[in-house]
Design a protein around this motif. Sequence first.
Motif, short mmCIF file in Angstrom:
data_model
loop_
_atom_site.label_atom_id
_atom_site.label_comp_id
_atom_site.label_asym_id
_atom_site.label_seq_id
_atom_site.Cartn_x
_atom_site.Cartn_y
_atom_site.Cartn_z
N GLY A 235 0.82 -1.21 0.00
CA GLY A 235 0.00 0.00 0.00
C GLY A 235 0.85 1.25 0.00
O GLY A 235 1.92 1.31 0.61
N CYS A 236 0.37 2.26 -0.69
CA CYS A 236 1.05 3.55 -0.76
C CYS A 236 -0.02 4.64 -0.81
O CYS A 236 -1.00 4.52 -1.55
N ALA A 237 0.18 5.68 -0.01
CA ALA A 237 -0.79 6.76 0.10
C ALA A 237 -0.23 8.04 -0.51
O ALA A 237 0.99 8.27 -0.51
N LEU A 238 -1.14 8.87 -1.02
CA LEU A 238 -0.78 10.17 -1.58
C LEU A 238 -1.83 11.19 -1.16
O LEU A 238 -2.97 10.82 -0.83
N CYS A 239 -1.45 12.44 -1.19
CA CYS A 239 -2.39 13.51 -0.93
C CYS A 239 -1.97 14.76 -1.69
O CYS A 239 -0.81 14.88 -2.13
N ARG A 240 -2.91 15.66 -1.85
CA ARG A 240 -2.67 16.90 -2.60
C ARG A 240 -3.30 18.04 -1.83
O ARG A 240 -4.48 17.99 -1.46
N SER A 241 -2.51 19.06 -1.54
CA SER A 241 -3.01 20.22 -0.81
C SER A 241 -3.72 21.17 -1.76
O SER A 241 -3.68 21.02 -2.98
N PRO A 252 2.07 10.94 2.84
CA PRO A 252 1.94 12.18 3.62
C PRO A 252 1.87 11.90 5.11
O PRO A 252 1.43 10.83 5.56
N GLY A 253 2.28 12.90 5.88
CA GLY A 253 2.15 12.83 7.32
C GLY A 253 0.78 13.30 7.77
O GLY A 253 -0.06 13.73 6.97
N GLU A 254 0.57 13.22 9.07
CA GLU A 254 -0.75 13.59 9.61
C GLU A 254 -1.08 15.07 9.39
O GLU A 254 -2.20 15.39 8.99
N PRO A 255 -0.13 16.02 9.57
CA PRO A 255 -0.46 17.42 9.26
C PRO A 255 -0.75 17.65 7.78
O PRO A 255 -1.61 18.45 7.43
N GLU A 256 -0.03 16.94 6.92
CA GLU A 256 -0.25 17.09 5.48
C GLU A 256 -1.61 16.53 5.06
O GLU A 256 -2.28 17.10 4.20
N GLU A 257 -2.01 15.42 5.68
CA GLU A 257 -3.33 14.88 5.39
C GLU A 257 -4.44 15.80 5.89
O GLU A 257 -5.51 15.87 5.28
N ARG A 258 -4.18 16.50 7.00
CA ARG A 258 -5.18 17.42 7.52
C ARG A 258 -5.41 18.59 6.57
O ARG A 258 -6.53 19.08 6.44
N ARG A 259 -4.36 19.04 5.90
CA ARG A 259 -4.49 20.18 4.98
C ARG A 259 -4.85 19.77 3.57
O ARG A 259 -5.03 20.63 2.71
N ALA A 260 -4.94 18.46 3.31
CA ALA A 260 -5.15 17.98 1.94
C ALA A 260 -6.61 18.16 1.51
O ALA A 260 -7.53 18.09 2.33
N SER A 281 -10.46 10.01 -2.59
CA SER A 281 -11.48 10.92 -2.11
C SER A 281 -10.96 12.34 -2.26
O SER A 281 -9.75 12.58 -2.25
N GLY A 282 -11.89 13.27 -2.40
CA GLY A 282 -11.50 14.67 -2.52
C GLY A 282 -12.13 15.31 -3.75
O GLY A 282 -12.90 14.68 -4.48
N GLN A 283 -11.77 16.55 -3.97
CA GLN A 283 -12.34 17.29 -5.08
C GLN A 283 -11.34 18.36 -5.51
O GLN A 283 -10.33 18.60 -4.85
N GLY A 284 -11.64 18.99 -6.63
CA GLY A 284 -10.81 20.07 -7.12
C GLY A 284 -9.61 19.63 -7.92
O GLY A 284 -8.70 20.43 -8.14
N SER A 285 -9.55 18.36 -8.35
CA SER A 285 -8.41 17.87 -9.13
C SER A 285 -8.92 17.40 -10.48
O SER A 285 -9.87 16.62 -10.57
#
Length: 333
Positions: A235-241, A252-260, A281-285
């Motif tokens: 497994g590998c996770a990604l996020c986008r602010s 991403p770390g926990e602060p980065e996931e919070r701002r994602a 999950s998410g929007q705007g991409s």
Amino acid sequence: MNKGCLPRALPPRLCLPGRGGPGSSSSSSSCLPLPACLFSPPTMPLDHRRVRGPEESQPPEVWAAVGRAGEEEKEEEEEEDAIPRDPCALRPLFARAGLLSQAEGSAYVELGGGTKVLCAAWGPREAAEPGAAAAAAVAAGGGRLLCEFRRAPFAGRGARWRPGSVTEREAEREAAAALREALEPAVRLVRYPRARLTVSALLLQDGGSALAAAISAAALALADAGVEMYDLAVGCALCRSSGPTAAWMLQPGEPEERRAVARLTVALLPALNQVSAVLGSGQGSPPDAWVQALRLGLDGCHRLYPVLRQSLLRATRRRDATAATAAAAATTA
């Protein structure tokens, strides 16, 4: 004067003047000893309901210094989180299999940001419970994979969920369903008809990318239990602010996931080059951004695969060495 000749203190007495009888020329007096309780200092009654204080105490300045040290550590962590890092860089990964003796298979995975996951696996066992899922598995000619995800009360920072709350149960149920979706393509369930395999994941500390770490740890635990698998699921996770120029970030770390504003978790079978699960999950991409994130996640899974594989090989060597030592001791005895 000799100390031994000093008169000893006599108990207090109450002397009452006596009345002389008829024909007596002098008056006589009678002395009565008084109880000692009248002359002892007063004592307070004992309060058995009061909790006694500690025998030793420390000044408040000691605890004030400890509080200042904790605040400084928190500020340092926030400064480290604020430092920009390479979006394609992976956090350090530590993995070890075969830790728990009570389970048939177990694994522990820790990421550099503080994420810690412990997984245990049992089976195959007889699937005795009835139900629609069991009937469907029997009809398909394979076994069942049961996944459980639990979050420790002390896993997260800041405000905690109330244990047993609806929000916590729903989040754990969703994580367990995602774990099962990622692991089922990797397990050869056809080899275990009318049987069930159980995987339990416990999140000890949430420092970000918890679901991805749980997927890798659960796959290691199943392989450590001797379950037949097509390949290890990584497994590998990604996020986008937020922001038009923001890039996708690996693990991403926990602060980065919070701002994602957008998140993605990819599960891959690297030896077969087959994707077992994609959870986003998410929007705007735009769609092109999601395609780029998927490619970046697959590359991260390929880079993590050798670490998990070496961990499994080391656990197998330790198990073989322990079995050889036990056999030699039995032969000698």
